[in-house]
Design a protein around this motif. Structure first.
Motif, short mmCIF file in Angstrom:
data_model
loop_
_atom_site.label_atom_id
_atom_site.label_comp_id
_atom_site.label_asym_id
_atom_site.label_seq_id
_atom_site.Cartn_x
_atom_site.Cartn_y
_atom_site.Cartn_z
N LEU A 62 0.85 -1.19 0.00
CA LEU A 62 0.00 0.00 0.00
C LEU A 62 0.88 1.24 0.00
N VAL A 63 0.36 2.32 -0.58
CA VAL A 63 1.02 3.62 -0.54
C VAL A 63 0.15 4.57 0.28
N PHE A 64 0.74 5.15 1.34
CA PHE A 64 0.04 6.11 2.19
C PHE A 64 0.58 7.50 1.89
N SER A 65 -0.33 8.47 1.73
CA SER A 65 0.09 9.83 1.42
C SER A 65 -0.75 10.82 2.20
N GLY A 66 -0.08 11.81 2.81
CA GLY A 66 -0.79 12.88 3.52
C GLY A 66 -1.24 12.47 4.90
N GLY A 67 -2.09 13.33 5.49
CA GLY A 67 -2.59 13.08 6.83
C GLY A 67 -1.61 13.51 7.90
N ARG A 68 -2.12 13.53 9.11
CA ARG A 68 -1.26 13.87 10.26
C ARG A 68 -0.50 12.64 10.74
N THR A 69 -1.24 11.55 10.98
CA THR A 69 -0.67 10.25 11.31
C THR A 69 -1.29 9.24 10.34
N GLN A 70 -0.47 8.45 9.68
CA GLN A 70 -1.00 7.60 8.63
C GLN A 70 -1.53 6.27 9.15
N ILE A 71 -0.83 5.65 10.10
CA ILE A 71 -1.33 4.46 10.77
C ILE A 71 -1.20 4.67 12.27
N SER A 72 -2.30 4.49 12.99
CA SER A 72 -2.30 4.58 14.45
C SER A 72 -2.55 3.19 15.02
N MET A 73 -1.68 2.77 15.95
CA MET A 73 -1.82 1.44 16.57
C MET A 73 -1.98 1.61 18.07
N GLN A 74 -3.02 0.99 18.63
CA GLN A 74 -3.29 1.06 20.06
C GLN A 74 -3.46 -0.35 20.61
N ALA A 75 -2.55 -0.75 21.50
CA ALA A 75 -2.63 -2.06 22.17
C ALA A 75 -2.76 -3.20 21.17
N VAL A 76 -1.98 -3.15 20.11
CA VAL A 76 -1.99 -4.19 19.08
C VAL A 76 -1.01 -5.29 19.49
N ARG A 77 -1.49 -6.50 19.53
CA ARG A 77 -0.64 -7.61 19.96
C ARG A 77 0.18 -8.21 18.82
N SER A 78 -0.33 -8.09 17.60
CA SER A 78 0.38 -8.65 16.47
C SER A 78 -0.09 -8.00 15.19
N ALA A 79 0.84 -7.43 14.44
CA ALA A 79 0.51 -6.84 13.14
C ALA A 79 1.74 -6.91 12.26
N THR A 80 1.51 -6.96 10.96
CA THR A 80 2.60 -6.95 9.98
C THR A 80 2.31 -5.86 8.96
N ILE A 81 3.28 -5.00 8.74
CA ILE A 81 3.20 -3.95 7.73
C ILE A 81 4.40 -4.15 6.82
N ALA A 82 4.13 -4.56 5.57
CA ALA A 82 5.23 -4.98 4.71
C ALA A 82 5.10 -4.37 3.31
N ASN A 83 6.25 -3.96 2.79
CA ASN A 83 6.36 -3.46 1.42
C ASN A 83 5.39 -2.31 1.14
N CYS A 84 5.23 -1.46 2.14
CA CYS A 84 4.37 -0.29 1.98
C CYS A 84 5.23 0.97 1.81
N GLN A 85 4.63 2.01 1.25
CA GLN A 85 5.29 3.30 1.11
C GLN A 85 4.50 4.35 1.90
N PHE A 86 5.23 5.25 2.54
CA PHE A 86 4.64 6.31 3.34
C PHE A 86 5.27 7.63 2.92
N THR A 87 4.44 8.60 2.53
CA THR A 87 4.98 9.89 2.09
C THR A 87 4.18 11.04 2.68
N ASP A 88 4.87 12.10 3.00
CA ASP A 88 4.26 13.41 3.27
C ASP A 88 3.24 13.40 4.41
N ALA A 89 3.57 12.75 5.52
CA ALA A 89 2.74 12.89 6.72
C ALA A 89 3.12 14.17 7.45
N LEU A 90 2.11 14.87 7.98
CA LEU A 90 2.39 16.08 8.75
C LEU A 90 3.21 15.75 9.99
#
Length: 380
Positions: A62-90
């Motif tokens: 996935l490609v994430f663009s803009g926003g203040r925070t692009q991904i917010s995680m709260q009390a996550v026990r298991s997650a995988t974020i792979a081969n993603c792009q993140f650009t231009d977060a405030l």
């Protein structure tokens, strides 16, 4: 989304621009699969995706663009974020609170604050990522109070970190560990940061090894304040205002190994912190400085102690060349024990091994005259 998660199916997103005005809640167990470089999530609100209390959520391609925070995680026990792009977060691309995750092979560009920020983490694994152009930090691993974090940060490339938030070290670092214990930082390439490549503040049992640190405006590797148990080994520091600093005995910062590092081409001054003086390696308490190579330092190559802040430091088997002072040892009253032995010092313009009173040479030949200082023992 809910149905795909319940049925264990992959949510496959096409090559398309998707606009997010309100945060999207990602259900537990969901796999979101995009088309690499072509599925763009354009965030116009505060946050793009919210993950909370999840097990086994996966975000890929996935490609994430803009926003203040692009991904917010709260009390996550298991997650995988792979081969993603993140650009231009405030502010921040991935803001993880009390969470564990694998973040792999992602690219981060033009973050207003930081690429990844973890608070009170349950152990992040961050590997194979490229981070370029951040306002204050590349990766922050922080805790509200000391405790086990166990994050592993390895094989990443981080460069061009500014210090827009100001200060004298809390900003401007590629990797910053604060109160987080048992963190591994290994085999990263860290370049061109306003302050520091790796900064440990109040951490315990932290390993910093095999990193290449090039072009930093203050101290390249810093273990400071009430740290305990830092191993700093086999790193390369080239072009910084200071090499490796293991400091703050005044607030119980002690217990470290500094071994097998190569430090060279130290700048004569820091443009961001005028208090920084040029040195190769500095340590104050319960530290073994062994087997390092230090060269081209317009100051002290290896420094043991600062004023009375010296206790149980070993300087052994190091190669030091092309400095003003090869090895400097504090001889101020109330300094603790130090041993200097088996080092090879060459081309020291002022003194090979000197006794220092703060920044002044009090004893230009400490090897010959160590008997005048009860806390100093020397060898060949």
């Amino acid at each position: 989304m809910q149905q795909a998660a319940r049925e264990g199916r992959i949510l496959q997103l096409p090559s398309v621009d998707l606009r997010i005005d309100q945060p999207i809640e990602v259900p537990a167990g969901l796999v979101i699969q995009g088309v690499a470089g072509q599925t763009r999530l354009i965030i116009s609100g505060e946050t793009g995706l919210n993950l909370s209390g999840l097990n086994a959520a996966v975000l890929r391609d996935l490609v994430f663009s803009g926003g203040r925070t692009q991904i917010s995680m709260q009390a996550v026990r298991s997650a995988t974020i792979a081969n993603c792009q993140f650009t231009d977060a405030l502010l921040i691309a991935i803001d993880a609170q009390q969470s564990a995750a694998v973040i792999a092979d992602c690219r981060f560009e033009r973050m207003g604050d930081a690429a990844i920020h973890s608070m009170d983490g349950l152990g992040l694994t961050i590997s194979g990522c490229t981070i370029d152009d951040c306002g204050n930090a590349g990766i922050r691993i922080w805790r509200s109070e000391n405790g086990r974090d166990a994050s592993i940060i390895s094989s990443n490339r981080i460069q061009n970190v500014d210090w827009r938030g100001g200060g004298n070290g809390q900003n401007g670092n590629a990797i910053n560990v604060f109160r987080a214990d048992e963190v591994i930082i290994a085999n990263n390439h860290l370049a061109d940061c306003a302050f520091t490549a790796v900064r440990l503040n109040g951490s315990r049992d932290t390993q910093v090894s095999g990193n290449i640190c090039v072009g930093h405006g203050e101290v390249a590797i810093f273990s400071e304040f009430s740290f305990s148990g830092s191993v700093i080994a086999n790193n390369i520091v080239d072009d910084a205002a200071g090499g490796i600093s293991i400091t703050n005995l005044d607030v119980e910062g002690r217990l470290a190994v500094c071994q097998g590092n190569l430090v060279r081409n130290i700048r004569p001054r820091s443009d961001v912190n005028p208090d920084t003086v040029p040195f190769g390696i500095h340590a104050e308490a319960s530290t073994a400085i062994t087997g390092n190579t230090v060269t081209n330092v317009p100051g002290v190559g290896i420094s043991a102690g600062w004023g009375p802040f010296l206790d149980q430091v070993l300087v052994n088997g190091n190669l030091v060349s092309d400095t003003e002072i090869g090895i400097g040892v504090s001889v101020v009253e109330d300094s603790g024990p130090v041993q200097v032995s088996g080092n090879l010092v060459s081309n020291a313009a002022v003194a090979a091994v000197a006794g220092l009173r703060w920044d002044q040479v009090a004893e230009p030949d400490l090897i010959a005259n160590a008997g005048n200082y009860a806390h100093v023992s020397v060898g060949p």
